[in-house]
Design a protein around this motif. Sequence first.
Motif, PDB file in Angstrom:
ATOM      1  N   THR A   9       0.828  -1.208   0.000  1.00  0.00           N
ATOM      2  CA  THR A   9       0.000   0.000   0.000  1.00  0.00           C
ATOM      3  C   THR A   9       0.861   1.256   0.000  1.00  0.00           C
ATOM      4  O   THR A   9       0.598   2.211  -0.740  1.00  0.00           O
ATOM      5  CB  THR A   9      -0.924   0.011   1.227  1.00  0.00           C
ATOM      6  OG1 THR A   9      -1.781  -1.136   1.192  1.00  0.00           O
ATOM      7  CG2 THR A   9      -1.791   1.268   1.260  1.00  0.00           C
TER       8      THR A   9
ATOM      9  N   LYS B  91       2.392   2.203  -3.456  1.00  0.00           N
ATOM     10  CA  LYS B  91       1.533   2.699  -4.533  1.00  0.00           C
ATOM     11  C   LYS B  91       1.581   4.224  -4.607  1.00  0.00           C
ATOM     12  O   LYS B  91       1.441   4.901  -3.596  1.00  0.00           O
ATOM     13  CB  LYS B  91       0.092   2.234  -4.323  1.00  0.00           C
ATOM     14  CG  LYS B  91      -0.094   0.728  -4.443  1.00  0.00           C
ATOM     15  CD  LYS B  91      -1.532   0.344  -4.196  1.00  0.00           C
ATOM     16  CE  LYS B  91      -1.735  -1.161  -4.314  1.00  0.00           C
ATOM     17  NZ  LYS B  91      -3.133  -1.559  -4.011  1.00  0.00           N
TER      18      LYS B  91
ATOM     19  N   SER C  10      -1.332   6.138  -3.152  1.00  0.00           N
ATOM     20  CA  SER C  10      -1.436   6.243  -1.700  1.00  0.00           C
ATOM     21  C   SER C  10      -0.873   7.568  -1.201  1.00  0.00           C
ATOM     22  O   SER C  10      -1.210   8.012  -0.099  1.00  0.00           O
ATOM     23  CB  SER C  10      -0.686   5.084  -1.026  1.00  0.00           C
ATOM     24  OG  SER C  10      -1.265   3.843  -1.355  1.00  0.00           O
ATOM     25  N   TRP C  11      -0.033   8.176  -2.009  1.00  0.00           N
ATOM     26  CA  TRP C  11       0.606   9.438  -1.618  1.00  0.00           C
ATOM     27  C   TRP C  11      -0.078  10.646  -2.250  1.00  0.00           C
ATOM     28  O   TRP C  11       0.459  11.763  -2.209  1.00  0.00           O
ATOM     29  CB  TRP C  11       2.086   9.408  -2.007  1.00  0.00           C
ATOM     30  CG  TRP C  11       2.848   8.387  -1.224  1.00  0.00           C
ATOM     31  CD1 TRP C  11       2.982   7.067  -1.515  1.00  0.00           C
ATOM     32  CD2 TRP C  11       3.543   8.592  -0.001  1.00  0.00           C
ATOM     33  NE1 TRP C  11       3.710   6.422  -0.556  1.00  0.00           N
ATOM     34  CE2 TRP C  11       4.083   7.339   0.391  1.00  0.00           C
ATOM     35  CE3 TRP C  11       3.771   9.704   0.811  1.00  0.00           C
ATOM     36  CZ2 TRP C  11       4.823   7.180   1.564  1.00  0.00           C
ATOM     37  CZ3 TRP C  11       4.520   9.546   1.967  1.00  0.00           C
ATOM     38  CH2 TRP C  11       5.038   8.295   2.332  1.00  0.00           C
TER      39      TRP C  11
ATOM     40  N   LYS D 244      -9.563  11.280  -5.049  1.00  0.00           N
ATOM     41  CA  LYS D 244      -8.191  10.849  -5.329  1.00  0.00           C
ATOM     42  C   LYS D 244      -7.532  11.650  -6.446  1.00  0.00           C
ATOM     43  O   LYS D 244      -6.303  11.650  -6.584  1.00  0.00           O
ATOM     44  CB  LYS D 244      -8.175   9.365  -5.689  1.00  0.00           C
ATOM     45  CG  LYS D 244      -8.914   9.040  -6.984  1.00  0.00           C
ATOM     46  CD  LYS D 244      -8.824   7.556  -7.301  1.00  0.00           C
ATOM     47  CE  LYS D 244      -9.521   7.253  -8.626  1.00  0.00           C
ATOM     48  NZ  LYS D 244      -9.431   5.820  -8.978  1.00  0.00           N
TER      49      LYS D 244
ATOM     50  N   SER E 113      -2.658  11.373   6.445  1.00  0.00           N
ATOM     51  CA  SER E 113      -2.771  10.126   5.678  1.00  0.00           C
ATOM     52  C   SER E 113      -1.397   9.577   5.330  1.00  0.00           C
ATOM     53  O   SER E 113      -1.174   8.362   5.356  1.00  0.00           O
ATOM     54  CB  SER E 113      -3.578  10.363   4.403  1.00  0.00           C
ATOM     55  OG  SER E 113      -4.909  10.689   4.695  1.00  0.00           O
TER      56      SER E 113
ATOM     57  N   LEU F 169       0.524   5.861   6.585  1.00  0.00           N
ATOM     58  CA  LEU F 169       1.227   4.854   5.787  1.00  0.00           C
ATOM     59  C   LEU F 169       2.474   4.364   6.523  1.00  0.00           C
ATOM     60  O   LEU F 169       2.744   3.166   6.602  1.00  0.00           O
ATOM     61  CB  LEU F 169       1.618   5.440   4.429  1.00  0.00           C
ATOM     62  CG  LEU F 169       0.481   5.780   3.460  1.00  0.00           C
ATOM     63  CD1 LEU F 169       1.024   6.517   2.249  1.00  0.00           C
ATOM     64  CD2 LEU F 169      -0.272   4.529   3.040  1.00  0.00           C
TER      65      LEU F 169
END
Length: 451
Positions: free
Chosen positions: A64, A67, A70-71, A89, A260, A264
């Motif tokens: 995850t 990816k 994800s950032w 997104k 967020s 991660l």
Amino acid sequence: MVSSIGIDGLISGMKTSEIIDQLLAVEGNQQKLLASKRTGLQSVVTALQSLNTKVASLGTAATTALKAESWQATTATASSTAVTAVTSKDASPSSLTLTVDKLAASQSTLYTLPSSYTSGKPGFTLTVGGEAKTIVASSPHIGDVVAAFNAEGTGVTASAVNVGTADAPVYKLQLTGTATGADNGFTVAATNANEGTSLTGQELRAAADAKVTLWPGTPGQTEVTSASNSFKGLLTGVDLTVSKAGTEEVTVTVARNAASMSKLASNLVTNLNAVLGDIADRTKATSGTAADGGSILKAGLLSGNTAVRVLQQSVLAAGTIEVDGKSPASVGIVVGRDGTFTFDEAAFTTAYTEDPAAAQKMVQAVSAALETAATAASDSTKGTLTAQITSYQSEVTDLADRIADWDDRLATRRASLTRIYTAMEVSMSQMQSTSNFLSQQLAQLNANNAS
């Protein structure tokens, strides 16, 4: 188990059932050893399965974090409560200034019913957004008229308003559109009123679009309208909802969501510690008692397991990998002297704020190394832990079959011994009968000679 009741000491006086049990206990030692080995192997399988699950979770967290999407998480804030912004997104860091000029509204009109509506079934033509619909009430009673307009799909809601008194009520029909926007206005006409009688109305509120002005006071000033108070995709990946009109300039800012991003990295540390903690628990020595009563150290269940040791070394190395001369501690991933990791959220936030690209590069480097280590151990077809689990499970199954075979073998042996000792007792009984007969014959012979 075949019972030996009935043969104990029949003639010999021996406790043959106890003798048989003791003989079987000696022969059954091999079965006990197999059962003990099976129990030990099953414990190892359970431990490896538990560890493998944690390793797989670590791999998922690493994948995850690797990816790119994800950032891309962002948040949007507005300088006034008159505007609410939500990102998706596709949003990217940006800002926009605007004023909220007008809110969207639905039409609301008060109607006086024709005086000729005293009997029959009143009919109306309702036109909403250019689409005409026929409305027929079951009677002229205001309640039935309201019910007809409130039927599903009419596009309006109706209510009866008493503009008279409680003793002498005079009702008017208030209709309100269910959708906002200038294109959702409506008209109503009476279709079966007597000649010369019409449906009169008083507009209480006109249907209107919401309107905002972008970049107010600049050469790029632009007006944008919406049928609702929501403006979809006004910025790429950003939806705005307005709730108050005015002249105040509102600035909407879209920025990377540091929380967020921090999550991660935090998830990596949480799953990394879960794996290392499980390995530590399964490999540490514990105190035990020797046969002579003294204290001894007992090795951990997975101590000496090469695959587990390699996994431990791999994830430790991954968690401390260096990138451009910096350690993961620079983004808050800190390893302690005891080999466990902690996550410093403040350190990560600082690093990410100062250089988002560098912070991302560091976390993704750790993630790539952890993903490689996790895959090597827990891959469903060629993982080292997976292979061990499969091998040990096969051994457990084989041992279970061998233990079951021993059950049959011992049962057969018990039956055989029972027959042997039963035959012995029968033989001894026959010998005793013969002895008694001979004694009687000798006694009789002696008696005859004496006479």
